[in-house]
Design a protein around this motif. Structure first.
Motif, short mmCIF file in Angstrom:
data_model
loop_
_atom_site.label_atom_id
_atom_site.label_comp_id
_atom_site.label_asym_id
_atom_site.label_seq_id
_atom_site.Cartn_x
_atom_site.Cartn_y
_atom_site.Cartn_z
N LYS A 166 12.30 -30.24 -2.90
CA LYS A 166 13.66 -29.88 -3.32
C LYS A 166 13.64 -29.23 -4.70
CE LYS A 166 18.27 -31.69 -3.50
NZ LYS A 166 19.13 -32.79 -3.16
N GLY A 167 14.19 -28.03 -4.76
CA GLY A 167 14.35 -27.33 -6.02
C GLY A 167 13.11 -26.61 -6.53
N TYR A 168 12.02 -26.66 -5.80
CA TYR A 168 10.78 -26.04 -6.30
C TYR A 168 10.98 -24.56 -6.59
CZ TYR A 168 6.01 -24.49 -6.84
OH TYR A 168 4.87 -23.93 -7.35
N MET A 169 11.60 -23.83 -5.69
CA MET A 169 11.75 -22.39 -5.87
C MET A 169 12.75 -22.04 -6.97
SD MET A 169 9.41 -21.07 -4.15
CE MET A 169 9.76 -19.34 -4.24
N SER A 170 13.43 -23.03 -7.53
CA SER A 170 14.32 -22.75 -8.66
C SER A 170 13.56 -22.82 -10.00
CB SER A 170 15.50 -23.73 -8.68
OG SER A 170 15.04 -25.04 -8.91
N LYS A 171 12.28 -23.16 -9.93
CA LYS A 171 11.46 -23.21 -11.14
C LYS A 171 11.05 -21.81 -11.56
CE LYS A 171 9.70 -27.82 -10.22
NZ LYS A 171 10.49 -28.46 -11.25
N SER A 172 10.39 -21.71 -12.71
CA SER A 172 9.98 -20.41 -13.25
C SER A 172 8.48 -20.34 -13.48
CB SER A 172 10.67 -20.15 -14.59
OG SER A 172 12.06 -19.99 -14.41
N LEU A 173 7.97 -19.13 -13.38
CA LEU A 173 6.61 -18.83 -13.77
C LEU A 173 6.69 -18.34 -15.21
CD1 LEU A 173 3.60 -18.41 -12.80
CD2 LEU A 173 4.24 -16.01 -12.56
N LYS A 174 6.03 -19.03 -16.12
CA LYS A 174 6.10 -18.68 -17.53
C LYS A 174 4.73 -18.19 -17.99
CE LYS A 174 9.85 -21.82 -18.33
NZ LYS A 174 10.52 -22.68 -19.25
N ILE A 175 4.74 -16.98 -18.53
CA ILE A 175 3.51 -16.38 -19.04
C ILE A 175 3.67 -16.24 -20.55
CG2 ILE A 175 1.99 -14.37 -18.96
CD1 ILE A 175 3.17 -13.83 -16.14
N LYS A 176 2.75 -16.85 -21.29
CA LYS A 176 2.80 -16.80 -22.75
C LYS A 176 1.48 -16.27 -23.27
CE LYS A 176 5.96 -20.64 -22.78
NZ LYS A 176 6.29 -21.98 -23.18
N VAL A 177 1.57 -15.26 -24.12
CA VAL A 177 0.37 -14.66 -24.70
C VAL A 177 0.55 -14.59 -26.21
CG1 VAL A 177 -1.09 -12.61 -24.79
CG2 VAL A 177 0.04 -13.23 -22.64
N ASP A 178 -0.45 -15.05 -26.94
CA ASP A 178 -0.53 -14.89 -28.40
C ASP A 178 -1.86 -14.19 -28.66
OD1 ASP A 178 1.86 -16.19 -29.08
OD2 ASP A 178 0.88 -18.15 -29.02
#
Length: 121
Positions: free
Chosen positions: A40-52
């Motif tokens: 439930k709700g998995y597809m409402s999550k986000s893919l977060k890409i962070k680059v420093d």
């Protein structure tokens, strides 16, 4: 699916298949249905890409999983992502989404000081 289960039980009762064969068929039917069920709700999550980067570049990209999944990997062609994720197999990320993985999936600290983190949350 109920009809398929009934048919398997009928075949078993008629002696056309044995218990082991019936169990294998029922297991296969169960596996076909399982991927359709998402947490439930998995597809409402986000893919977060962070680059420093050592050069001072800071990239923060947040994409809904529904969008990432519908793009089928085209995300790797976004220039700012392509610059920092060169060589990363996007199929790994798509597989993680298909398998409902949560949390960090890529965490890189390169020798040149670049840090890349990809998280599903």
């Amino acid at each position: 699916m109920r009809g398929e289960i009934t048919k398997v039980l009928e075949l078993l009762q008629e002696g056309k298949i044995n218990n082991e064969e019936a169990a294998d068929i029922l297991s296969a039917l169960k596996e076909e249905v399982a991927p359709a069920l998402e947490p439930k709700g998995y597809m409402s999550k986000s893919l977060k890409i962070k680059v420093d980067s050592e050069d001072g570049d800071k990239v923060n990209v947040n994409l809904p999983l529904k969008l990432v999944k519908s793009l089928h990997g085209a995300i790797e062609n976004i220039p700012v992502i392509q610059k920092h994720l060169n060589g990363l197999d996007m199929n790994l990320i798509l597989d993680a989404i298909s398998n409902h993985v949560e949390g960090p999936i890529v965490d890189i600290d390169s020798a040149d000081g670049e840090k890349v983190c990809i998280v599903i949350e």
